[in-house]
Design a protein around this motif. Structure first.
Motif, PDB file in Angstrom:
ATOM      1  N   ALA A 146       0.830  -1.210   0.000  1.00  0.00           N
ATOM      2  CA  ALA A 146       0.000   0.000   0.000  1.00  0.00           C
ATOM      3  C   ALA A 146       0.864   1.259   0.000  1.00  0.00           C
ATOM      4  CB  ALA A 146      -0.941  -0.001   1.204  1.00  0.00           C
ATOM      5  N   LYS A 147       1.935   1.253   0.781  1.00  0.00           N
ATOM      6  CA  LYS A 147       2.829   2.420   0.840  1.00  0.00           C
ATOM      7  C   LYS A 147       3.542   2.644  -0.493  1.00  0.00           C
ATOM      8  CE  LYS A 147       3.809   2.420   5.796  1.00  0.00           C
ATOM      9  NZ  LYS A 147       4.872   2.291   6.800  1.00  0.00           N
ATOM     10  N   LEU A 148       3.921   1.553  -1.147  1.00  0.00           N
ATOM     11  CA  LEU A 148       4.590   1.695  -2.447  1.00  0.00           C
ATOM     12  C   LEU A 148       3.624   2.187  -3.517  1.00  0.00           C
ATOM     13  CD1 LEU A 148       6.906  -1.443  -2.282  1.00  0.00           C
ATOM     14  CD2 LEU A 148       7.579   0.954  -2.062  1.00  0.00           C
ATOM     15  N   ILE A 149       2.358   1.766  -3.414  1.00  0.00           N
ATOM     16  CA  ILE A 149       1.326   2.303  -4.312  1.00  0.00           C
ATOM     17  C   ILE A 149       1.202   3.808  -4.079  1.00  0.00           C
ATOM     18  CG2 ILE A 149      -1.191   2.387  -4.709  1.00  0.00           C
ATOM     19  CD1 ILE A 149       0.059  -0.006  -6.070  1.00  0.00           C
ATOM     20  N   ALA A 150       1.227   4.222  -2.810  1.00  0.00           N
ATOM     21  CA  ALA A 150       1.090   5.643  -2.463  1.00  0.00           C
ATOM     22  C   ALA A 150       2.259   6.478  -2.963  1.00  0.00           C
ATOM     23  CB  ALA A 150       0.933   5.798  -0.951  1.00  0.00           C
ATOM     24  N   LYS A 151       3.386   5.842  -3.225  1.00  0.00           N
ATOM     25  CA  LYS A 151       4.540   6.551  -3.794  1.00  0.00           C
ATOM     26  C   LYS A 151       4.441   6.671  -5.305  1.00  0.00           C
ATOM     27  CE  LYS A 151       8.758   5.723  -2.257  1.00  0.00           C
ATOM     28  NZ  LYS A 151       9.945   4.968  -1.772  1.00  0.00           N
ATOM     29  N   GLY A 152       3.467   5.940  -5.891  1.00  0.00           N
ATOM     30  CA  GLY A 152       3.267   6.019  -7.336  1.00  0.00           C
ATOM     31  C   GLY A 152       3.979   4.941  -8.120  1.00  0.00           C
ATOM     32  N   LEU A 153       4.414   3.865  -7.441  1.00  0.00           N
ATOM     33  CA  LEU A 153       5.102   2.784  -8.146  1.00  0.00           C
ATOM     34  C   LEU A 153       4.103   1.893  -8.889  1.00  0.00           C
ATOM     35  CD1 LEU A 153       7.376   3.753  -6.233  1.00  0.00           C
ATOM     36  CD2 LEU A 153       8.053   1.377  -5.994  1.00  0.00           C
ATOM     37  N   SER A 154       4.536   1.361 -10.019  1.00  0.00           N
ATOM     38  CA  SER A 154       3.726   0.410 -10.783  1.00  0.00           C
ATOM     39  C   SER A 154       3.868  -0.973 -10.158  1.00  0.00           C
ATOM     40  CB  SER A 154       4.211   0.362 -12.236  1.00  0.00           C
ATOM     41  OG  SER A 154       5.517  -0.204 -12.286  1.00  0.00           O
ATOM     42  N   ASN A 155       3.010  -1.903 -10.564  1.00  0.00           N
ATOM     43  CA  ASN A 155       3.104  -3.275 -10.057  1.00  0.00           C
ATOM     44  C   ASN A 155       4.472  -3.880 -10.348  1.00  0.00           C
ATOM     45  OD1 ASN A 155       0.488  -2.980  -9.243  1.00  0.00           O
ATOM     46  ND2 ASN A 155      -0.365  -4.512 -10.614  1.00  0.00           N
ATOM     47  N   LYS A 156       4.990  -3.605 -11.550  1.00  0.00           N
ATOM     48  CA  LYS A 156       6.298  -4.138 -11.927  1.00  0.00           C
ATOM     49  C   LYS A 156       7.391  -3.584 -11.014  1.00  0.00           C
ATOM     50  CE  LYS A 156       7.481  -4.928 -16.265  1.00  0.00           C
ATOM     51  NZ  LYS A 156       7.842  -4.746 -17.685  1.00  0.00           N
ATOM     52  N   GLU A 157       7.334  -2.275 -10.723  1.00  0.00           N
ATOM     53  CA  GLU A 157       8.339  -1.660  -9.834  1.00  0.00           C
ATOM     54  C   GLU A 157       8.229  -2.206  -8.412  1.00  0.00           C
ATOM     55  OE1 GLU A 157       8.840   2.756 -11.869  1.00  0.00           O
ATOM     56  OE2 GLU A 157       7.029   2.316 -10.720  1.00  0.00           O
ATOM     57  N   ILE A 158       7.001  -2.423  -7.947  1.00  0.00           N
ATOM     58  CA  ILE A 158       6.798  -2.978  -6.602  1.00  0.00           C
ATOM     59  C   ILE A 158       7.346  -4.399  -6.532  1.00  0.00           C
ATOM     60  CG2 ILE A 158       5.060  -3.722  -4.919  1.00  0.00           C
ATOM     61  CD1 ILE A 158       3.321  -1.356  -5.931  1.00  0.00           C
ATOM     62  N   ALA A 159       7.077  -5.192  -7.576  1.00  0.00           N
ATOM     63  CA  ALA A 159       7.579  -6.572  -7.622  1.00  0.00           C
ATOM     64  C   ALA A 159       9.106  -6.587  -7.555  1.00  0.00           C
ATOM     65  CB  ALA A 159       7.092  -7.261  -8.894  1.00  0.00           C
ATOM     66  N   ARG A 160       9.729  -5.685  -8.297  1.00  0.00           N
ATOM     67  CA  ARG A 160      11.192  -5.592  -8.293  1.00  0.00           C
ATOM     68  C   ARG A 160      11.702  -5.163  -6.917  1.00  0.00           C
ATOM     69  NH1 ARG A 160      11.824  -2.981 -12.978  1.00  0.00           N
ATOM     70  NH2 ARG A 160      11.613  -0.963 -11.994  1.00  0.00           N
ATOM     71  N   ASP A 161      11.033  -4.178  -6.332  1.00  0.00           N
ATOM     72  CA  ASP A 161      11.433  -3.652  -5.030  1.00  0.00           C
ATOM     73  C   ASP A 161      11.315  -4.706  -3.926  1.00  0.00           C
ATOM     74  OD1 ASP A 161      12.285  -1.088  -3.781  1.00  0.00           O
ATOM     75  OD2 ASP A 161      10.474  -1.397  -2.570  1.00  0.00           O
ATOM     76  N   LEU A 162      10.239  -5.496  -3.966  1.00  0.00           N
ATOM     77  CA  LEU A 162       9.989  -6.494  -2.926  1.00  0.00           C
ATOM     78  C   LEU A 162      10.546  -7.876  -3.280  1.00  0.00           C
ATOM     79  CD1 LEU A 162       6.284  -5.621  -1.976  1.00  0.00           C
ATOM     80  CD2 LEU A 162       8.389  -4.885  -0.846  1.00  0.00           C
ATOM     81  N   GLU A 163      11.106  -7.976  -4.490  1.00  0.00           N
ATOM     82  CA  GLU A 163      11.661  -9.245  -4.981  1.00  0.00           C
ATOM     83  C   GLU A 163      10.619 -10.362  -4.979  1.00  0.00           C
ATOM     84  OE1 GLU A 163      15.224  -9.921  -2.692  1.00  0.00           O
ATOM     85  OE2 GLU A 163      16.288  -8.311  -3.726  1.00  0.00           O
ATOM     86  N   VAL A 164       9.454 -10.033  -5.549  1.00  0.00           N
ATOM     87  CA  VAL A 164       8.376 -11.009  -5.728  1.00  0.00           C
ATOM     88  C   VAL A 164       7.885 -10.896  -7.175  1.00  0.00           C
ATOM     89  CG1 VAL A 164       7.639 -10.937  -3.301  1.00  0.00           C
ATOM     90  CG2 VAL A 164       6.587  -9.361  -4.954  1.00  0.00           C
ATOM     91  N   THR A 165       6.942 -11.744  -7.554  1.00  0.00           N
ATOM     92  CA  THR A 165       6.394 -11.668  -8.911  1.00  0.00           C
ATOM     93  C   THR A 165       5.286 -10.615  -8.972  1.00  0.00           C
ATOM     94  OG1 THR A 165       4.669 -13.316  -8.500  1.00  0.00           O
ATOM     95  CG2 THR A 165       6.836 -14.138  -9.241  1.00  0.00           C
TER      96      THR A 165
END
Length: 199
Positions: A146-165
């Motif tokens: 939720a916090k990463l969404i609030a920063k404006g990250l895309s799903n792909k960027e969040i996946a990369r950041d959290l090291e998940v798919t």
């Protein structure tokens, strides 16, 4: 979504479009905004919105312009998307608009969230903040998403950041939307940003 009785009527100018709308009964108006005198054509879309407040208006701008999108959406058009949209995606857009929602397109929504994030989170870093309305209902990972969404990250960027798919990110988002009773990432981002800036 489209029924056999639905028909598409094409016009070639602002005046012709306004005349058709004045003399007919239409639910939707699709407007292609080409790059010739782009700003003037954006204003034509706004004028049609003002003249026909009940009509559902969808704009298809040739140019990708945040300011044009903001101008049209803030003046009440029902949606804007790429003129090269696929048939299936257009069905989704029409479904969203017919339910009373606004369609802004993925890029526009991402940019809007980023701008909102920069404005509201300049004083307190998002990572250090813990609470926002409903955060107690979420798992630690869901709060992180939720916090990463609030920063404006895309799903792909969040996946990369959290090291998940990306599929995992989508699953977390579905759970977050359900638990917080929000319907999209913009609503989620604003909820998180508001909670953190108030805290």
């Amino acid at each position: 979504m489209c029924e056999e009785r639905d028909q598409l009527i094409r016009s070639h100018s602002f005046d012709e479009t306004a005349e058709l709308l004045r003399n007919g009964s239409y639910d939707y108006c699709f407007i292609y905004v080409d790059d010739v005198e782009f700003s003037a054509k954006v204003e034509n879309v706004v004028t049609l919105r003002q003249r026909f407040p009940v009509l559902k208006i969808l704009a298809f701008p040739y140019l990708s312009s945040q300011s044009a999108a903001m101008r049209m959406l803030s003046m009440g058009i029902n949606g804007q998307c790429s003129p090269y949209i696929a048939k299936e995606q257009l069905r989704l857009v029409l479904s969203v608009v017919s339910s009373g929602e606004i369609w802004g397109g993925k890029e526009f929504i991402q940019q809007l969230i980023k701008q909102s994030s920069e404005a509201s989170l300049s004083e307190q870093p998002l990572e250090s903040a813990v609470n926002f309305v409903g955060s107690e209902l979420l798992s630690e990972r869901e709060v992180g998403v939720a916090k990463l969404i609030a920063k404006g990250l895309s799903n792909k960027e969040i996946a990369r950041d959290l090291e998940v798919t990306e599929r995992t990110v989508k699953a977390h988002l579905t759970a977050v939307f359900r638990k917080l009773r929000v319907k999209d990432r913009l609503a989620l981002a604003l909820l998180v940003q508001r909670g953190i800036s108030d805290g």
